[in-house]
Each structure stands twice: as structure tokens, then as C-alpha cells.
Design an enzyme around this catalytic site. Structure first.
Site, short mmCIF file in Angstrom:
data_model
loop_
_atom_site.label_atom_id
_atom_site.label_comp_id
_atom_site.label_asym_id
_atom_site.label_seq_id
_atom_site.Cartn_x
_atom_site.Cartn_y
_atom_site.Cartn_z
NE ARG A 158 4.29 -44.11 -21.09
CZ ARG A 158 3.01 -44.32 -20.87
NH1 ARG A 158 2.63 -45.40 -20.23
NH2 ARG A 158 2.10 -43.47 -21.26
CB CYS A 183 -3.40 -42.38 -27.98
SG CYS A 183 -2.37 -43.10 -26.67
CG HIS A 188 0.23 -38.71 -29.00
ND1 HIS A 188 -1.07 -38.46 -28.68
CD2 HIS A 188 0.57 -39.85 -28.33
CE1 HIS A 188 -1.51 -39.38 -27.85
NE2 HIS A 188 -0.54 -40.24 -27.62
#
Length: 250
Positions: A139, A105, A202
Site C-alpha cells: 500500500r 485515483c 487526494h
């Protein structure tokens, strides 16, 4: 007897130094778990792990065999940017020399050319990866599944508003079948360059994807000792986690 118990009965095959970059500021969504997986799998393979940390202002450890780095908010990237730039030449040299690295990320973005934030300021990257990232109002969040030519099916969880585009100097980690990935356009996720693995995923990433963990370990061991002698890792929990993740909606 479990594989973990079995390793205590034999002499170590060697020591592997694993360095986590900026865990104080770049450790969101449990990315520290990647280092813990590497530690346990090194033990299962019969090697002695040494976990190290590098934060802003620290002395950079010597003789590092494997590097991992996580994600963080934009504010965290601002905190580390000057220190990362100061270490850029060293990290670029290590990457080009073949040191295995996993960056997730935020550090994926800063291992690229730049991250242009949604509000306008540009955070420079260190140019290990030929990628560019631009912050957006969209997002990208949810469970992700992708197919990698190296690692098979990869599963994880994304949560980012920066959208990354790959240049000709890198290949994607894989092609997305569920989720967004690097951006909302091309169905690519992550990036690969030499022994660097970069991803938005993640989760942590490695508990559900032991093939990537073992690639990093094997590469580190082969570079240091010439050959890698595998052990008998216990992948039962990884299989259960993957089965559970596969059933989850986007």
C-alpha cells in the site's frame, strides 16, 4: 473587498458547466472538494459555475464543459463499471475533442485500459489513457510532492494499493520527490493526455494546487468562448496549505 465579493458587482463573463462523475460511489478522501474549488475559482474569475452530477443510471447532461471524477474502493469501481463502459465511447470522444478532465485515483485507473484487482478479477477501463493498473499487497500511502513541467510543484496525499504503469501514449503528470506516485518503481505520478489530468493525489488535490484548477478552467472557457479573461483569485489559503503540507513528513 474580497475577490469573491467583487464578482457580484459585475455581469458574468459566461456560464461553465462542471460535471462530477459518480460522486455517490467515487468520492473518497474528500474528492468532492475538487468540484467546490472549481466552483469558487470560476466565481473569482468572473464566470458562473453550474455544478452537475452523474451517477449510475442517470441521463448524461448535455453541453458539459469540464469533468471531474474521484476515487473509490474496489467495490465502488465494481458498482460503476458497467455504466462507465456504456458511457465509454462518449467520454473518449469528449477527451479527444479536448474537454478538460480531472480524474483521481479509482477513476484514473478506470480511464486506463484495465485494473486487475489484487484478488484476481479484472475491471475493464475505457481506454482514454494508455495506462494499466495491477493491485498489489503493497500500500502506497502518505504525503507526496512532485514536480510538473506544466504546473510546477504539486502536493497531495496518496493512499492506494493499485500500481499503475504508463504506456507510450501518455506522459506522467510529474516526477516524484517525496512519496511513491503511480507505483513503487519509476518515480512518476499521474498521467497527462490532451486536456486530461489524472492523478492518485487526494487531499483534495485542487485546494493546494490552484495552477491545475486554473488550467482546467482556462481550457474550458477558451473552448467555449474563444478567450479566457482571468479574475483575481484569492490564493492566500492555498499558499498556507502548501506551506503546511511541505512541512509534513511522508
Amino acid at each position: 473587498m474580497t475577490p469573491a465579493e467583487d464578482t457580484t458587482l459585475h455581469a458574468s463573463k459566461g456560464n461553465i458547466r462542471v460535471l462530477q462523475l459518480y460522486p455517490r460511489d467515487m468520492n473518497i478522501y474528500g474528492d468532492w472538494g475538487n468540484a467546490l474549488v472549481l466552483r469558487q475559482r470560476l466565481l473569482w474569475h468572473g464566470y458562473t459555475p453550474e455544478l452537475l452530477e452523474y451517477n449510475v443510471g442517470d441521463d448524461f447532461p448535455e453541453d458539459v464543459d469540464l469533468i471531474v471524477g474521484g476515487g473509490g474502493q474496489d467495490s465502488g469501481q465494481v458498482v460503476i463499471q458497467d455504466d462507465l463502459q456504456a458511457r465509454g465511447e462518449q467520454l473518449r470522444g469528449m477527451a479527444e475533442d479536448g474537454t478538460p478532465m480531472l480524474v483521481i485515483c479509482g477513476l484514473y485507473q478506470l480511464f486506463g485500459k484495465f485494473f486487475k484487482t489484487k484478488s484476481g478479477p479484472v475491471i475493464p477501463g475505457i481506454g482514454i489513457l494508455d495506462v494499466e493498473t495491477v493491485g498489489t499487497d503493497e500500500r502506497l500511502i502518505g504525503n507526496v510532492t512532485l514536480t510538473s513541467p506544466e504546473f510546477g510543484e504539486i502536493m497531495g496525499y496518496e493512499n492506494h494499493s493499485g500500481q499503475t504503469s504508463l504506456g507510450p501514449g501518455v506522459e506522467p503528470l510529474g516526477t516524484v520527490s517525496k512519496g511513491a506516485g503511480n507505483n513503487s518503481k519509476d518515480n512518476h505520478e499521474g498521467a497527462r493526455h490532451r486536456n486530461v489530468v489524472a492523478s492518485y493525489l487526494h487531499g483534495s488535490l485542487l485546494p493546494k494546487n490552484p495552477a491545475i484548477a486554473d488550467f482546467l478552467i482556462r481550457t474550458a472557457v477558451e473552448r467555449k468562448y474563444g478567450t479566457f479573461v482571468p479574475g483575481t483569485p484569492d490564493d492566500d489559503f492555498a499558499r498556507l496549505a502548501r506551506e503546511h503540507a511541505a512541512r509534513r513528513p511522508r
